[in-house]
Design an enzyme around this catalytic site. Structure first.
Site, PDB file in Angstrom:
ATOM      1  N   ILE A  63      52.946  96.235  40.452  1.00  0.00           N
ATOM      2  CA  ILE A  63      52.622  96.521  41.856  1.00  0.00           C
ATOM      3  C   ILE A  63      52.123  95.217  42.498  1.00  0.00           C
ATOM      4  O   ILE A  63      51.132  94.647  42.036  1.00  0.00           O
ATOM      5  CB  ILE A  63      51.534  97.595  41.980  1.00  0.00           C
ATOM      6  CG1 ILE A  63      51.848  98.795  41.091  1.00  0.00           C
ATOM      7  CG2 ILE A  63      51.378  98.040  43.423  1.00  0.00           C
ATOM      8  CD1 ILE A  63      50.729  99.812  41.016  1.00  0.00           C
TER       9      ILE A  63
ATOM     10  N   LYS B  14      39.299  94.710  37.520  1.00  0.00           N
ATOM     11  CA  LYS B  14      40.378  94.625  38.514  1.00  0.00           C
ATOM     12  C   LYS B  14      39.818  94.681  39.931  1.00  0.00           C
ATOM     13  O   LYS B  14      40.272  93.957  40.823  1.00  0.00           O
ATOM     14  CB  LYS B  14      41.383  95.747  38.274  1.00  0.00           C
ATOM     15  CG  LYS B  14      42.106  95.636  36.946  1.00  0.00           C
ATOM     16  CD  LYS B  14      42.933  96.882  36.654  1.00  0.00           C
ATOM     17  CE  LYS B  14      43.616  96.791  35.298  1.00  0.00           C
ATOM     18  NZ  LYS B  14      44.347  98.029  34.938  1.00  0.00           N
TER      19      LYS B  14
ATOM     20  N   LYS C  65      42.879  89.765  33.222  1.00  0.00           N
ATOM     21  CA  LYS C  65      41.884  90.215  34.198  1.00  0.00           C
ATOM     22  C   LYS C  65      40.464  89.912  33.748  1.00  0.00           C
ATOM     23  O   LYS C  65      39.590  89.603  34.563  1.00  0.00           O
ATOM     24  CB  LYS C  65      42.032  91.712  34.472  1.00  0.00           C
ATOM     25  CG  LYS C  65      41.863  92.581  33.234  1.00  0.00           C
ATOM     26  CD  LYS C  65      42.147  94.037  33.526  1.00  0.00           C
ATOM     27  CE  LYS C  65      42.067  94.863  32.245  1.00  0.00           C
ATOM     28  NZ  LYS C  65      43.145  94.530  31.286  1.00  0.00           N
TER      29      LYS C  65
ATOM     30  N   THR D 216      53.516  92.225  23.191  1.00  0.00           N
ATOM     31  CA  THR D 216      54.475  93.031  23.957  1.00  0.00           C
ATOM     32  C   THR D 216      54.870  92.352  25.255  1.00  0.00           C
ATOM     33  O   THR D 216      56.053  92.249  25.591  1.00  0.00           O
ATOM     34  CB  THR D 216      53.870  94.415  24.261  1.00  0.00           C
ATOM     35  OG1 THR D 216      53.518  95.051  23.035  1.00  0.00           O
ATOM     36  CG2 THR D 216      54.863  95.281  25.015  1.00  0.00           C
TER      37      THR D 216
END
Length: 439
Positions: A138, A207, A107, A14
């Site tokens: 973000i 994260k 990550k 994706t």
């Protein structure tokens, strides 16, 4: 005109497919902003035969990620396969050793091998960019690494997993159980068939380990993060939190304390008046507290193909411009070792929900045990079965939910007091304990 930046993409899922489309559709804008063209020259994926809505006629196809990583016709290697191990690790290492720049959204790879990869990038002169690995669209990485380079960071905390935030939002707004909301999240595609990585807090922990490194100059270490998931949260807890002026969120928190950097992931009660408390559904948010500045809160889509691809292409654009920032904000040799902070030393306020038995002296016993540990109570509320509340415990045959909010205290004191209360047999079941994070 400077020669075009030649990009190789490993992984056409994706996100990878969206990156190819974005580079094609925004070609003129990228060229104008970077001072050079950006072109996808080669790709690789598990299946070449899979039908994709992409124009790849003029793009070379590498047999393996490793082959793509060392291809002399590739300047920037983009890793979008995922996973902390192979083939991502070897391919990224090979690209960095060849002096190429690497862009990744991985990550897991960074949380486990980030320091090792950053050192390679430093030695060989390539960039290691990973904005998309935390918070997708973000810009949290650039904000901490570059925008706040002159600010001493005291605390970073936020909602870093949309699945958990969606579940808690539905539970609060509709009074549904955790299991009901999880099933709905799976049906809508917000949660995986095996949701444990998200709901047990491990996604957030990876994260947070990256963010803590950027904020405090620590070596990335997921093992240094205390992790607790959301499956124990009940609609009763969310209703009580709301009545008391709080909302429950799964937060990742990294904070500077007198004893070192504390990194933790757990359900947290936050004041309804806080910016973080307003973030609902699958949206992510991060608040940064720095010396001399008001808190900064960044809010936006933390996942999804388009959002993640946007951050990946922004990192590619930085490579095209020739920007080379230290991956974690400072040279690897200046990153400090960090260890898991013992949660028993954590200091803060607590929400405690007990099922008090209908015995004479129950309230006095609970109060005595808390006082023995020097725990001060900010408020105490008894919940009636019909949802109303009072500040006194009436005589009833069935156990009655009693909710306590403490002033700041140490976690080990809370659990010593609750262990004593359980030994006294004045409560039923296990107490529910949720930490409170103040503004």
């Amino acid at each position: 005109m400077v020669a075009a930046l030649k990009v190789g993409i490993a992984g056409l899922g994706t996100v990878g497919a969206e990156v190819v489309r974005l580079i094609e559709t925004q070609a003129r804008t990228l060229s104008a902003r970077c001072g050079r063209n950006v072109r996808v020259t080669a790709v690789t994926a598990r299946s070449k035969a899979k039908k994709r809505d992409l124009e790849l006629a003029d793009v070379a196809w590498a047999k393996t990620p490793l082959e793509l990583a060392v291809d002399p016709e590739v300047d920037c290697f983009v890793e979008l396969m995922g996973g902390a191990g192979e083939p991502a690790l070897s391919a990224v290492e090979a690209a960095l050793k060849a002096g190429k720049s690497v862009v990744t959204a991985n990550k897991a790879l960074l949380a486990k091998h980030g320091v090792r990869l950053a050192k390679l990038a430093e030695q060989k002169g390539g960039a290691l960019n990973f904005e998309a690995a935390v918070g997708a669209a973000i810009p949290v990485v650039k904000t901490l690494r570059e925008g706040l380079a002159a600010t001493a960071i005291d605390r970073v905390y936020g909602i870093l997993n949309g699945t958990c935030n969606y579940i808690l939002t539905r539970m609060e707004q509709e009074g549904l159980s955790f299991d009901e909301c999880l099933k709905d999240a799976q049906r809508l595609g917000y949660a995986e068939a095996d949701p444990s990585f998200d709901i047990d807090g491990h996604d957030t922990a990876q994260k947070l380990a990256i963010l803590a490194s950027l904020a405090f100059g620590t070596r990335v270490a997921q093992s240094a993060v205390y992790v607790e998931g959301i499956s124990s949260i009940t609609p009763e807890d969310l209703r009580a939190a709301s009545d008391l002026g709080y909302r429950v969120k799964l937060l990742g928190v990294a904070v500077r304390t007198a004893k070192g950097i504390e990194q933790r992931v757990h359900p947290t009660m936050v004041p309804k008046t806080s910016s973080i408390a307003q973030v609902m559904g699958v949206t992510n948010a991060l608040t940064i507290d720095g010396t001399g500045i008001p808190p900064i809160t960044l809010v936006g889509p933390g996942a999804g193909g388009a959002a993640t691809a946007s951050a990946v292409v922004a990192d590619i654009a930085d490579v095209a411009r020739g920007i080379r920032a230290a991956p974690f904000g400072r040279p690897v040799e200046r990153l400090q070792e960090t260890a898991k902070a013992p949660m028993e030393r954590h200091e803060g306020g607590y929400y405690i929900r007990l099922l008090a038995r209908d015995h004479a002296g129950t309230a006095a016993t609970i109060a005595t045990r808390l006082a023995e540990q020097k725990i001060s109570i900010e408020s105490i509320v008894q919940r009636h079965p019909n949802g109303s509340s009072t500040t006194a415990v009436p005589a009833k045959a069935a156990p009655v939910p009693v909710i306590l909010i403490t002033y700041a205290t140490h976690e080990d004191a809370v659990y010593r007091a609750l262990s004593a209360v359980q030994r006294d047999r004045v409560i039923s079941g296990r107490p529910q304990v949720i930490r409170i994070e103040k503004n």
